[in-house]
Scaffold this motif. Structure first.
Motif, PDB file in Angstrom:
ATOM      1  N   ALA A  67      52.152  34.124  97.444  1.00 48.31           N
ATOM      2  CA  ALA A  67      51.079  33.540  96.672  1.00 48.31           C
ATOM      3  C   ALA A  67      50.007  33.170  97.679  1.00 48.31           C
ATOM      4  O   ALA A  67      48.680  33.588  97.322  1.00 48.31           O
ATOM      5  N   GLN A  68      50.082  32.531  98.579  1.00 52.73           N
ATOM      6  CA  GLN A  68      49.012  32.015  99.564  1.00 52.73           C
ATOM      7  C   GLN A  68      48.608  33.421 100.209  1.00 52.73           C
ATOM      8  O   GLN A  68      47.294  33.618 100.427  1.00 52.73           O
ATOM      9  N   ILE A  69      49.270  34.246 100.630  1.00 49.07           N
ATOM     10  CA  ILE A  69      48.910  35.457 101.765  1.00 49.07           C
ATOM     11  C   ILE A  69      47.950  36.492 100.609  1.00 49.07           C
ATOM     12  O   ILE A  69      47.300  36.921 100.836  1.00 49.07           O
ATOM     13  N   ARG A  70      48.552  36.462  99.238  1.00 51.07           N
ATOM     14  CA  ARG A  70      47.710  37.394  98.267  1.00 51.07           C
ATOM     15  C   ARG A  70      46.430  36.832  97.943  1.00 51.07           C
ATOM     16  O   ARG A  70      45.698  37.517  97.903  1.00 51.07           O
ATOM     17  N   GLU A  71      46.276  35.367  98.107  1.00 48.85           N
ATOM     18  CA  GLU A  71      44.856  35.019  97.818  1.00 48.85           C
ATOM     19  C   GLU A  71      44.013  35.087  99.146  1.00 48.85           C
ATOM     20  O   GLU A  71      42.947  35.644  98.858  1.00 48.85           O
ATOM     21  N   GLU A  72      44.697  35.270 100.354  1.00 43.22           N
ATOM     22  CA  GLU A  72      43.960  35.589 101.309  1.00 43.22           C
ATOM     23  C   GLU A  72      43.491  36.983 101.420  1.00 43.22           C
ATOM     24  O   GLU A  72      42.398  37.348 101.777  1.00 43.22           O
ATOM     25  N   LEU A  73      44.496  37.871 101.023  1.00 44.28           N
ATOM     26  CA  LEU A  73      44.323  39.325 100.726  1.00 44.28           C
ATOM     27  C   LEU A  73      42.975  39.633  99.712  1.00 44.28           C
ATOM     28  O   LEU A  73      42.237  40.346 100.146  1.00 44.28           O
ATOM     29  N   LYS A  74      43.025  38.822  98.725  1.00 47.58           N
ATOM     30  CA  LYS A  74      42.155  39.160  97.504  1.00 47.58           C
ATOM     31  C   LYS A  74      40.711  38.950  98.108  1.00 47.58           C
ATOM     32  O   LYS A  74      39.881  39.668  97.814  1.00 47.58           O
ATOM     33  N   LYS A  75      40.500  37.892  98.771  1.00 44.07           N
ATOM     34  CA  LYS A  75      39.351  37.763  99.418  1.00 44.07           C
ATOM     35  C   LYS A  75      38.805  38.671 100.296  1.00 44.07           C
ATOM     36  O   LYS A  75      37.670  39.122 100.552  1.00 44.07           O
ATOM     37  N   GLU A  76      39.820  39.098 101.218  1.00 43.50           N
ATOM     38  CA  GLU A  76      39.638  40.221 102.166  1.00 43.50           C
ATOM     39  C   GLU A  76      39.119  41.371 101.470  1.00 43.50           C
ATOM     40  O   GLU A  76      38.261  42.272 101.865  1.00 43.50           O
ATOM     41  N   VAL A  77      39.934  41.717 100.506  1.00 44.20           N
ATOM     42  CA  VAL A  77      39.433  43.014  99.684  1.00 44.20           C
ATOM     43  C   VAL A  77      37.830  42.741  99.051  1.00 44.20           C
ATOM     44  O   VAL A  77      37.315  43.792  98.979  1.00 44.20           O
ATOM     45  N   GLU A  78      37.741  41.692  98.628  1.00 35.63           N
ATOM     46  CA  GLU A  78      36.336  41.303  98.132  1.00 35.63           C
ATOM     47  C   GLU A  78      35.213  41.773  99.192  1.00 35.63           C
ATOM     48  O   GLU A  78      34.150  42.253  98.976  1.00 35.63           O
ATOM     49  N   GLU A  79      35.710  41.304 100.188  1.00 34.95           N
ATOM     50  CA  GLU A  79      34.723  41.298 101.593  1.00 34.95           C
ATOM     51  C   GLU A  79      34.545  42.775 102.054  1.00 34.95           C
ATOM     52  O   GLU A  79      33.363  43.270 102.192  1.00 34.95           O
ATOM     53  N   LEU A  80      35.662  43.435 101.915  1.00 29.00           N
ATOM     54  CA  LEU A  80      35.715  44.959 102.349  1.00 29.00           C
ATOM     55  C   LEU A  80      34.878  45.656 101.501  1.00 29.00           C
ATOM     56  O   LEU A  80      34.001  46.599 101.734  1.00 29.00           O
ATOM     57  N   LYS A  81      34.906  45.438  99.814  1.00 25.95           N
ATOM     58  CA  LYS A  81      34.157  45.980  99.027  1.00 25.95           C
ATOM     59  C   LYS A  81      32.617  45.599  99.141  1.00 25.95           C
ATOM     60  O   LYS A  81      31.610  46.687  99.273  1.00 25.95           O
ATOM     61  N   ALA A  82      32.415  44.542  99.360  1.00 25.80           N
ATOM     62  CA  ALA A  82      30.985  43.947  99.497  1.00 25.80           C
ATOM     63  C   ALA A  82      30.277  44.540 100.757  1.00 25.80           C
ATOM     64  O   ALA A  82      29.150  44.840 100.804  1.00 25.80           O
ATOM     65  N   LYS A  83      31.126  44.628 101.864  1.00 25.32           N
ATOM     66  CA  LYS A  83      30.227  44.584 103.400  1.00 25.32           C
ATOM     67  C   LYS A  83      30.683  46.121 103.731  1.00 25.32           C
ATOM     68  O   LYS A  83      29.622  46.576 104.358  1.00 25.32           O
ATOM     69  N   HIS A  84      31.517  46.790 102.982  1.00 28.49           N
ATOM     70  CA  HIS A  84      31.791  47.974 103.585  1.00 28.49           C
ATOM     71  C   HIS A  84      31.970  49.068 102.638  1.00 28.49           C
ATOM     72  O   HIS A  84      32.443  50.275 103.020  1.00 28.49           O
ATOM     73  N   ASN A  85      31.720  48.824 101.249  1.00 25.92           N
ATOM     74  CA  ASN A  85      31.954  49.726 100.339  1.00 25.92           C
ATOM     75  C   ASN A  85      33.450  50.263 100.253  1.00 25.92           C
ATOM     76  O   ASN A  85      33.702  51.633 100.091  1.00 25.92           O
ATOM     77  N   LEU A  86      34.416  49.560 100.684  1.00 25.39           N
ATOM     78  CA  LEU A  86      35.824  50.377 101.152  1.00 25.39           C
ATOM     79  C   LEU A  86      36.717  49.522  99.968  1.00 25.39           C
ATOM     80  O   LEU A  86      36.665  48.360 100.125  1.00 25.39           O
ATOM     81  N   VAL A  87      37.480  50.229  99.388  1.00 20.32           N
ATOM     82  CA  VAL A  87      38.581  49.949  98.244  1.00 20.32           C
ATOM     83  C   VAL A  87      39.858  50.399  98.720  1.00 20.32           C
ATOM     84  O   VAL A  87      40.058  51.505  98.789  1.00 20.32           O
ATOM     85  N   PRO A  88      40.765  49.485  99.158  1.00 23.39           N
ATOM     86  CA  PRO A  88      42.177  49.893  99.756  1.00 23.39           C
ATOM     87  C   PRO A  88      42.664  51.000  98.478  1.00 23.39           C
ATOM     88  O   PRO A  88      42.767  50.466  97.235  1.00 23.39           O
ATOM     89  N   GLY A  89      43.110  51.899  98.815  1.00 22.72           N
ATOM     90  CA  GLY A  89      43.937  52.800  97.707  1.00 22.72           C
ATOM     91  C   GLY A  89      45.618  52.894  98.011  1.00 22.72           C
ATOM     92  O   GLY A  89      45.791  53.211  99.122  1.00 22.72           O
ATOM     93  N   LEU A  90      46.214  52.651  97.071  1.00 28.12           N
ATOM     94  CA  LEU A  90      47.676  52.905  97.205  1.00 28.12           C
ATOM     95  C   LEU A  90      48.154  53.804  96.285  1.00 28.12           C
ATOM     96  O   LEU A  90      47.932  53.804  94.871  1.00 28.12           O
ATOM     97  N   VAL A  91      48.996  54.784  96.629  1.00 34.16           N
ATOM     98  CA  VAL A  91      49.799  55.512  95.501  1.00 34.16           C
ATOM     99  C   VAL A  91      51.330  55.230  95.660  1.00 34.16           C
ATOM    100  O   VAL A  91      51.660  55.170  96.925  1.00 34.16           O
TER     101      VAL A  91
END
Ligand code: NAP
Length: 299
Positions: free
Chosen positions: A13-37
């Motif tokens: 849960a702790q790592i997922r919180e860290e990842l969530k923040k990183e994903v928000e930052e990637l979206k805001a700063k780089h317009n990058l959304v990680p994609g998984l199939v």
């Protein structure tokens, strides 16, 4: 000594919180959304529950995610063509083919058909090689989860005696490669024991371990007199040993938990130890794959 429990769900849960923040930052700063199939062939109930959990977590983290369900009679060629489509799709950074595949499909051919830079399970031989030489972006999820548990609960394994029981391609061997790296969270002295190790020698090696990682698939195998006081024990084993009264599978790890807990300083329970980490590490790999694709990290 009564060991401290390493609770995988809490660390995950702790790592997922860290990842969530990183994903928000990637979206805001780089317009990058990680994609998984996640690709599911057929209707195996176990596989359905695994891919459902993977999809749920990827949605919670804000990924772009696709669940691609294929009929059980899809041909190998059609599945390879599907992989080719996702290999070329710039919105998809991670491709996961849920195993097992039906018998008419060669699993290795399929896994090797994934672009290594999108191989978030890290099973492709290119990624296996990258890990061994220490130039890698992502690690196989279960051993990577073990490393996180050790680092976050016990501390840096640098200079410690690590003994790995088991040498499978998905747990034991990559665990050895991970712990050998000259990196933070590794840099240990590593021994691997297996069925080729005489039992008396195996016990001797286990007794030397500061950190004992067990992935043998043998219920309650590791005994209290095989470990030293203060050892950190990571029990990867998940063995069905019967049914509970409520009809659920009764699980046991590879370690005699009650007895070994009396000597260990840290120990993972089964269930609730290593298990909850695996999907979280897949998410971590997908974020890394997205950053690689965007040129934010380089190998
Ligand atoms: P595996 O492919 O069956 O490999 C088991 C390894 O242990 C083999 O290398 C085998 O040696 C060795 N081994 C078996 N019996 C042994 C013994 N008596 N003494 C020493 N070594 C022994 O299993 P795996 O895929 O690595 O999985 C291991 C366990 O972890 C299983 O219980 C599995 O369910 C569990 N698991 C859990 C997770 C999770 O997320 N928690 C993920 C993956 C696996 P040889 O090579 O000589 O045959």
């Amino acid at each position: 000594m009564a060991a401290k429990l390493i609770k995988g769900a809490e660390v995950a849960a702790q790592i997922r919180e860290e990842l969530k923040k990183e994903v928000e930052e990637l979206k805001a700063k780089h317009n990058l959304v990680p994609g998984l199939v996640t690709i599911l062939v057929g209707q195996d109930p176990g596989s359905i529950s695994y891919v459902t959990a993977k999809q749920k977590t990827s949605h919670e983290l804000g990924f772009y995610s696709i669940q691609d369900n294929q009929e059980p009679d899809i041909t190998e060629a059609a599945l390879l063509a599907l992989l080719d489509k996702y290999n070329k799709d710039p919105k998809i950074h991670g491709i996961l083919v849920q195993l097992p595949l039906p018998k008419h499909i060669d699993s290795n051919k399929v896994l090797y058909g994934i672009n290594p830079d999108k191989d978030v399970d890290a099973f492709h031989p290119v990624n296996v090689g990258r890990i061994l030489i220490g130039n890698y972006a992502f690690l196989p999820c279960t051993p990577a989860g073990c490393q996180e548990l050790i680092y976050r609960a016990y501390g840096d394994p640098k200079g410690k005696e690590v003994v790995v029981v088991g040498r499978s391609n998905i747990v034991g061997k990559p665990m050895v490669a991970i712990m050998l790296q000259k990196r933070v969270g590794a840099n240990a002295t590593v021994t691997c024991v297996h069925t080729g190790t005489p039992k008396d020698k195996m016990i001797e090696h286990c007794r030397r371990a500061d950190i004992l990682i067990v992935a043998a698939g043998v219920p309650n195998y590791i005994q209290a007199d095989w470990v030293k006081e203060g050892v950190c024990v990571i029990d990867v084993g998940v063995n069905r040993i019967g049914m509970t009264e409520s009809g659920k599978a009764k699980l046991a790890g590879d370690v005699d938990f009650a007895a070994v807990s009396e000597k260990a300083s840290f120990i993972t329970p089964v269930p609730g130890g290593v298990g909850p980490m695996t999907i979280t590490m897949l998410m971590k790999n997908t974020v890394m794959a997205a950053k690689m694709a965007a040129g934010l990290v380089k190998l």
